[in-house]
Design an enzyme around this catalytic site. Structure first.
Site, mmCIF file in Angstrom:
data_model
loop_
_atom_site.group_PDB
_atom_site.id
_atom_site.type_symbol
_atom_site.label_atom_id
_atom_site.label_comp_id
_atom_site.label_asym_id
_atom_site.label_seq_id
_atom_site.Cartn_x
_atom_site.Cartn_y
_atom_site.Cartn_z
ATOM 1 N N ARG A 146 11.359 38.658 47.993
ATOM 2 C CA ARG A 146 12.019 39.334 46.854
ATOM 3 C C ARG A 146 12.651 38.498 46.019
ATOM 4 O O ARG A 146 12.890 38.751 44.844
ATOM 5 C CB ARG A 146 13.155 40.412 47.494
ATOM 6 C CG ARG A 146 14.485 39.629 48.359
ATOM 7 C CD ARG A 146 15.029 40.687 48.977
ATOM 8 N NE ARG A 146 14.493 41.109 50.308
ATOM 9 C CZ ARG A 146 14.998 41.830 51.066
ATOM 10 N NH1 ARG A 146 16.074 42.317 51.027
ATOM 11 N NH2 ARG A 146 14.409 42.327 52.308
ATOM 12 N N LYS A 161 11.790 32.349 62.077
ATOM 13 C CA LYS A 161 11.178 33.806 62.698
ATOM 14 C C LYS A 161 10.772 33.266 64.286
ATOM 15 O O LYS A 161 10.450 32.134 64.382
ATOM 16 C CB LYS A 161 9.847 34.177 62.084
ATOM 17 C CG LYS A 161 9.961 34.571 61.008
ATOM 18 C CD LYS A 161 8.683 35.220 60.428
ATOM 19 C CE LYS A 161 8.821 35.894 58.637
ATOM 20 N NZ LYS A 161 9.490 37.175 59.019
HETATM 21 N N1 BES Z 1 7.226 38.522 55.079
HETATM 22 C C1 BES Z 1 8.014 39.162 55.898
HETATM 23 C C2 BES Z 1 7.832 40.641 56.169
HETATM 24 C C3 BES Z 1 6.707 40.955 56.860
HETATM 25 C C4 BES Z 1 7.008 41.469 58.251
HETATM 26 C C5 BES Z 1 5.217 41.127 56.377
HETATM 27 C C6 BES Z 1 5.968 41.971 58.860
HETATM 28 C C7 BES Z 1 4.384 41.430 57.258
HETATM 29 C C8 BES Z 1 4.403 41.764 58.648
HETATM 30 C C9 BES Z 1 9.412 38.972 54.951
HETATM 31 O O1 BES Z 1 9.727 37.888 54.170
HETATM 32 C C10 BES Z 1 10.537 39.038 55.932
HETATM 33 O O2 BES Z 1 10.699 38.101 56.607
HETATM 34 N N2 BES Z 1 11.233 40.063 55.692
HETATM 35 C C11 BES Z 1 12.584 40.275 56.571
HETATM 36 C C12 BES Z 1 13.580 40.546 55.749
HETATM 37 C C13 BES Z 1 14.801 40.762 56.215
HETATM 38 C C14 BES Z 1 15.472 39.341 56.833
HETATM 39 C C15 BES Z 1 15.898 41.615 55.643
HETATM 40 C C16 BES Z 1 12.254 41.263 57.566
HETATM 41 O O3 BES Z 1 11.586 42.374 57.254
HETATM 42 O O4 BES Z 1 12.477 41.190 58.668
HETATM 43 MN MN MN Z 2 10.275 36.250 55.312
#
Ligand code: BES
Ligand code: MN
Ligand code: ZN
Length: 499
Positions: free
Chosen positions: A355, A281
């Site tokens: 997931r 990230k």
């Molecule tokens: N933990 C994150 C989602 C999240 C985002 C939680 C902001 C709290 C605040 C999750 O694991 C994630 O990174 N999701 C990705 C999925 C994508 C790669 C399809 C996302 O939402 O960007």
């Molecule tokens: Mn994630």
């Protein structure tokens, strides 16, 4: 800070401050308030309302000395806003604002107050006392564990003074219920706020074990080796880049009756830190990723409240705990994982890890043969984009179940909104070499994540709750301070209690 409710005459209470609630609409005093006004020689009606022009707008306050004409030192009026708009949600918000003023600005020790707005007949005495107590307790929440200077509350006692003796029993029960819910929420918030350096999978498993021992719950935890035997392969892949061992925890509350009304399984996402893995990230997105175990903290909070409230419902709390880290041992883009239920998943993005961990737990939950399965997760940024930080997303395969959870949310002062899952969304998860990929395109991200999860449950009564936006907030909202919110502890506890 202790809260209690008691049948008592306002003019005879000994306290640092007596707080009375007034509606904006008419500002006429109730019969009880009139007695106080009489004792104060019309200080309220003449001085505060007429001369100073107190408007009684929502959460407005006015304070004056009582000159010892009644046993309380000071009198405060608090505006309740418009009668028509007043409900338990407003009341909770009001009390959270009020308590901060009483504690931080005024520094009083001993507060007495009316059951605000009870005369409006929008709610009964029990609901009133509960809503007020939740506001007081939630408003006072503060995470100061790592501050050298602690915010010790000045307020020691809050007494809700009831006009009618017949209301005492239900009001006391309301206060008690609020205390249970708020201590569960505090537990959840503390765990979410705890830095990932300390809230490791092992540490959280230990906390859950101690909680279980204290509450008489059954506790089981599984280490990496056991999880390999149990074929939690999708989950283990996510954790394999981390130095810390993954843990899967299973807590059970069993009611005293032999045949409970229902068996409910709660599953909480337990990523103790989400760096994104090899799909790392950007810094700003990683800042709050210690909170990616909020689902886990929520189900632990709920089962804590359930253990105290003792419904005739069997409740299971499950969480797969691990860190999502980049390293030489990380799972990679293109890897194919064989999930616990045998379905194969091509890893498209290592940041769609939640997931994968939930998939295996949903399969494990199938073996428990529950009436309902509810998972709760900080799952997608897409849900935050769609609904923001003050509305939780919910979806699933049973419209009635979703409807009643949303309704419980409303009654609990928590907002939920349903997002759709269409069967043909599976198309978006299509893989060339495996049964599916773990991500779709950038469209409909929250729903597609839900569609992915659906592949791993056999339950006909499954709901998925996305708290990515609501578990940890940047700005205060209603009674909630910024930071961890403990969102859904109230909704899910109240939902189970209503079964
Ligand atoms: N933990 C994150 C989602 C999240 C985002 C939680 C902001 C709290 C605040 C999750 O694991 C994630 O990174 N999701 C990705 C999925 C994508 C790669 C399809 C996302 O939402 O960007
Ligand atoms: Mn994630
Ligand atoms: Zn995550």
């Amino acid at each position: 800070m202790d809260i209690s409710a008691k049948h008592q005459e306002l003019t005879s209470i000994l306290s640092s401050i007596l707080v009375l609630g007034v509606f904006e609409d008419d500002k006429t005093l109730s019969s009880e308030q009139k007695k106080v006004d009489d004792a104060l020689e019309n200080l309220i009606s003449e001085q505060i309302i007429k001369k100073e022009g107190f408007k009684a707008k929502f959460a407005d306050t006015a304070i004056t000395h009582t000159q010892l004409k009644i046993p309380s030192d000071k009198i405060m009026l608090v505006g309740l806003g418009k009668k028509k708009e007043f409900n338990t949600t407003k009341l909770t918000e009001l009390c959270a604002k009020l308590i901060k003023q009483l504690d931080k600005t005024l520094g009083v020790k001993n507060v007495s107050c009316e059951p605000f707005g009870l005369d409006s007949e929008n709610f009964d005495a029990g609901e009133c006392a509960k809503a007020m107590s939740i506001g007081f307790l939630t408003g006072m929440y503060d995470y100061d564990k790592y501050k050298s200077k602690k915010n010790t509350p000045q307020i020691k006692k809050i007494r809700i003074a009831l006009k009618n003796l017949k209301d005492e029993k239900s009001a006391k029960a309301g206060v008690n219920n609020a205390k249970i819910l708020c201590s569960a929420m505090d537990f959840t918030k503390d765990l979410i706020n705890e830095p990932a350096q300390n809230a490791t999978p092992e540490a959280i498993a230990e906390i859950a074990k101690n909680l279980s021992n204290d509450l008489g719950l059954t506790f089981k935890s599984y280490n990496k080796k056991q999880l390999q035997q149990m074929k939690f392969n999708a989950f283990l892949a996510v954790g394999q880049g981390s130095e810390r061992e993954p843990k899967f925890i299973h807590l059970t509350y069993k009611p005293a009756t032999r045949k409970p009304k229902k068996k409910i399984v709660l599953i909480g996402k337990g990523i103790t830190f989400d760096s994104g893995g090899l799909d790392i990230k950007p810094p700003n997105s990683m800042l709050t990723m210690k909170t990616d175990m909020s689902g886990c903290a929520t189900v632990l909070g709920v089962i804590q409240a359930i253990a105290a409230l003792k419904p005739d419902v069997e409740v299971h709390a499950l969480s797969a705990l691990c860190e999502n880290m980049p390293s030489g041992t990380s799972y990679k883009q293109g890897d194919v994982l064989i999930a616990k239920n045998g379905k194969t998943i091509e890893v498209d993005n290592t940041d769609a890890e939640g997931r994968l961990t939930l998939a295996d737990v949903l399969t494990y939950a199938d073996e428990l043969d529950a009436d309902e399965v509810i998972d709760i997760a900080t799952l997608t940024g897409a849900c935050v984009v769609a609904l923001g930080q003050n509305i939780t997303g919910i979806m699933g395969n049973n419209p009635n179940m979703i409807k009643s959870i949303i309704q419980k949310g409303k009654e609990s002062g928590e907002n939920l909104w349903e997002l759709p899952i269409y069967d043909d969304m599976q198309e978006m998860l299509k893989s060339d070499i495996a049964d599916m990929r773990n991500t779709g395109s950038r469209f409909a991200g929250a729903s597609v994540a839900g569609r992915f999860l659906q592949n791993f449950t056999k339950s006909k009564n499954w709901a998925h709750i996305d708290i990515a936006g609501t578990a940890f907030i940047d700005k205060p909202y209603r009674e909630l301070n910024k930071g961890a919110t403990g969102v859904m502890v109230r909704t899910l506890t109240n939902y189970i209690m209503s079964i």
